[in-house]
Design an enzyme around this catalytic site. Structure first.
Site, short mmCIF file in Angstrom:
data_model
loop_
_atom_site.label_atom_id
_atom_site.label_comp_id
_atom_site.label_asym_id
_atom_site.label_seq_id
_atom_site.Cartn_x
_atom_site.Cartn_y
_atom_site.Cartn_z
N GLU A 1 -5.66 0.98 -11.75
CA GLU A 1 -5.96 -0.45 -11.64
C GLU A 1 -7.37 -0.77 -11.17
O GLU A 1 -7.56 -1.66 -10.34
CB GLU A 1 -4.96 -1.12 -10.67
CG GLU A 1 -3.54 -1.06 -11.14
CD GLU A 1 -2.55 -1.62 -10.10
OE1 GLU A 1 -1.64 -2.34 -10.53
OE2 GLU A 1 -2.70 -1.34 -8.91
C1 TNX Z 1 1.06 -0.88 -9.02
S1 TNX Z 1 1.47 2.01 -9.45
C2 TNX Z 1 0.21 -0.11 -8.24
C3 TNX Z 1 0.22 -0.29 -6.78
C4 TNX Z 1 1.15 -1.38 -6.35
C5 TNX Z 1 2.41 -1.31 -7.16
C6 TNX Z 1 3.45 -2.29 -6.72
C7 TNX Z 1 0.01 2.00 -9.23
C8 TNX Z 1 -0.65 3.21 -9.61
N1 TNX Z 1 -0.55 0.91 -8.73
O1 TNX Z 1 -1.08 -0.53 -6.32
O2 TNX Z 1 1.41 -1.23 -5.00
O3 TNX Z 1 2.11 -1.53 -8.49
O4 TNX Z 1 4.66 -2.08 -7.37
#
Ligand code: TNX
Length: 528
Positions: free
Chosen positions: A337
């Site tokens: 992300e």
């Molecule tokens: C996605 S899974 C994220 C996290 C968040 C999560 C909440 C991932 C690699 N990144 O930063 O905490 O969703 O469900």
């Protein structure tokens, strides 16, 4: 024979009979196939009798191995609180006589690997045989589950401790069976992490991945960049006091895990998810200005400045210090992300970080987005969101850890009335979490590409152990079975019955599990 003598003989015979039946009380008949073992073993053969663990039972280990003696004491300590027994642990060179539990390293068939074991129970003895100590440890978890459920009580119980006789052969389907705990969004103390490790060990999991940094908090002491924890670790979501692990404390967590044959994988998330670091050191920002600490729960707004040499000095120092205190082979660099990092900056950044991890003698793991970079031999990608990323990673020869968010994310709500958790990946009921197969999940990704599975608990909404337990249990037990038990012997209807029985143990342990209707609500009775 005269009548007197006859009477005398009859009396003698009766006395002998009575005495022998007193001194050798009958062992109850028991059926090993009735026991609810989770994860389900590869094979179980029942022999219909029982063995009793009593105050005189001894634990023997073969040879003088310190490691095996330590496991022997671990077993004695498991049995002690509820039974009140202080079982002796001894080493021996020959198979012990009766009333013993024998822990033996020996050459088993190759499929037993490093974690497989044979558990053999006769009415005289118990033996656990394995290729390595890890296998003995896993076998002890099975022994624990076939003892009466009260063995999980923290105080002494008035009970006898019979177990069913028979033979169990068992080994895992995947070598990597993990859980992830996000200690950044809400901090969990070293003591709490150790409690979690004990819960994971009971289901033969072998990895705990710690998400040690994110926008909301930096949780591991880095001596060359002390403000990371001093400032960056001082808060958490909601603005409460954060926390961090001093390196010495972190080493204690690692040792605690190692004693349970669990590898700790530390994650420092970058280049995104870095607000806590950016707030601690202005020089890591492209504009040289440190942002405020962040206590909300948005994602995807922060990035390290990928053009600055400072940034790479920072990454080198962090990875070096982390590698020095991490005996396990892996370092996780996040990589997810990074919505405000341009792809043309992201790719060279990940490539450089990968070189740094390799230079420190570790294998790099990253979330599936890292598949865009040039993956080197042994780099591992952790699938969570995009099938194409996982496929791209595999086409670059990477192995995959499966954490599909709609099956394994322990922060997803069970259903629409679950108070805790998020729902962006959908609701995950206990049966949804269980009913899927790793090797058919992603087109073009086969068993040979899959290292194993991992269940992440993100903690935006999870603030303490009771909440953690509610989201984790019982879903993680299903994940443990997916990782361990061959797909061909897994079945929801069979699992559901075992889980329902097992829930009585969770109750005795005081684990705040979610009593889902899919397990506890009986099917409607058939009309006559
Ligand atoms: C996605 S899974 C994220 C996290 C968040 C999560 C909440 C991932 C690699 N990144 O930063 O905490 O969703 O469900």
């Amino acid at each position: 024979m005269n009548f007197k003598k006859y009477l005398y003989n009859v009396a003698l015979f009766a006395t002998v009979l009575l005495l022998t039946s007193w001194s050798e009380p009958k062992k109850p008949k028991m059926d090993l196939l009735n026991e609810a073992i989770l994860p389900k073993p590869v094979s179980v053969i029942a022999s219909g009798s029982s063995f009793e663990i009593n105050a005189k039972t001894k634990i023997f280990v073969n040879g003088e191995s310190e490691e095996l003696l330590k496991i022997g004491h671990y077993l004695a300590n498991l049995i002690k609180p509820a039974s009140g027994f202080n079982l002796k642990v001894r080493s021996t060179l020959k198979p012990p006589s009766s009333n013993s539990i024998y822990l033996l390293i020996s050459d088993l068939e190759p499929e037993f690997g490093l974690e497989g074991y044979k558990l053999i129970i006769t009415d005289k003895n118990v033996s656990i045989i394995a290729n390595s100590p890890a296998g003995i440890f896993r076998g002890i978890q099975t022994l624990r589950q076939i003892l009466p459920k009260e063995i999980e009580a923290a105080t002494k119980q008035k009970k006898s401790w019979f177990i069913a006789t028979g033979e169990i052969h068992d080994y895992p389907q995947y070598e990597y069976r993990g859980a992830m705990l996000d200690v950044s969004r809400h901090f969990f103390s070293a003591e709490e992490v150790k409690k979690y490790i004990d819960m994971l060990a009971a289901y033969k999991l072998n990895v705990l991945h710690l998400h040690l940094s994110d926008d909301q908090g930096w949780r591991i002491e880095i001596k060359s960049w002390p403000n990371l924890t001093k400032h960056g670790g001082s808060t958490q979501i909601g603005g409460g006091k954060g926390g961090f692990y001093a390196q010495e404390e972190y080493k204690e967590i690692i040792q605690y895990a190692l004693d349970r044959y669990i590898t700790i994988i530390p994650e420092i998330d970058m280049p995104g998810h870095t607000n806590a670091a950016l707030a601690s050191y202005p020089e890591l920002n492209c504009n040289g200005i440190a942002p405020e600490l962040y206590t909300g729960n948005k994602v995807g707004f922060s990035t390290l400045c990928t053009h600055k040499e400072n940034t790479y000095q920072f990454v080198r120092d962090v990875i070096r210090e982390l590698a020095e205190i991490t005996p396990g082979p892996y370092i996780h660099i996040g990589g997810d992300e990074s919505h405000v990092t341009k792809l043309e900056d992201y790719i060279p950044f990940i490539n450089k970080v990968q070189d740094i991890v390799l230079a420190n003698g570790k294998i790099m793991i990253g979330w599936d987005e890292i598949a865009h970079a040039e993956l080197k031999t042994n780099t591992i990608i952790q699938f969570w969101a995009r099938l194409e990323n996982a496929q791209k990673g595999v086409s670059k020869n990477a192995k995959v850890i499966l954490s599909p968010s709609n099956k394994t994310y322990l922060d997803m709500k069970y259903d629409s009335v679950t108070k805790l958790g998020l729902k962006w990946a959908g609701y995950i009921e206990v049966d949804d979490a269980y009913s899927w197969n790793p090797s058919t999940l992603i087109p073009g990704i086969y068993k040979r590409d899959i290292l194993g599975i991992e269940s992440p608990l993100w903690t935006e909404t999870i603030t303490n152990m009771k909440e953690l337990e509610f989201m984790v249990f019982p879903r993680i037990i299903g994940h443990a079975e997916i990782g361990w038990t061959p797909d061909s012997s897994r079945d929801w209807n069979d699992y559901k019955v075992r889980l329902k029985k097992h829930s009585e143990r969770l109750k005795i342990k005081g684990i705040n599990y979610y009593a889902s209707d899919v397990i506890f609500k009986d099917e409607p009775e058939l009309q006559e």
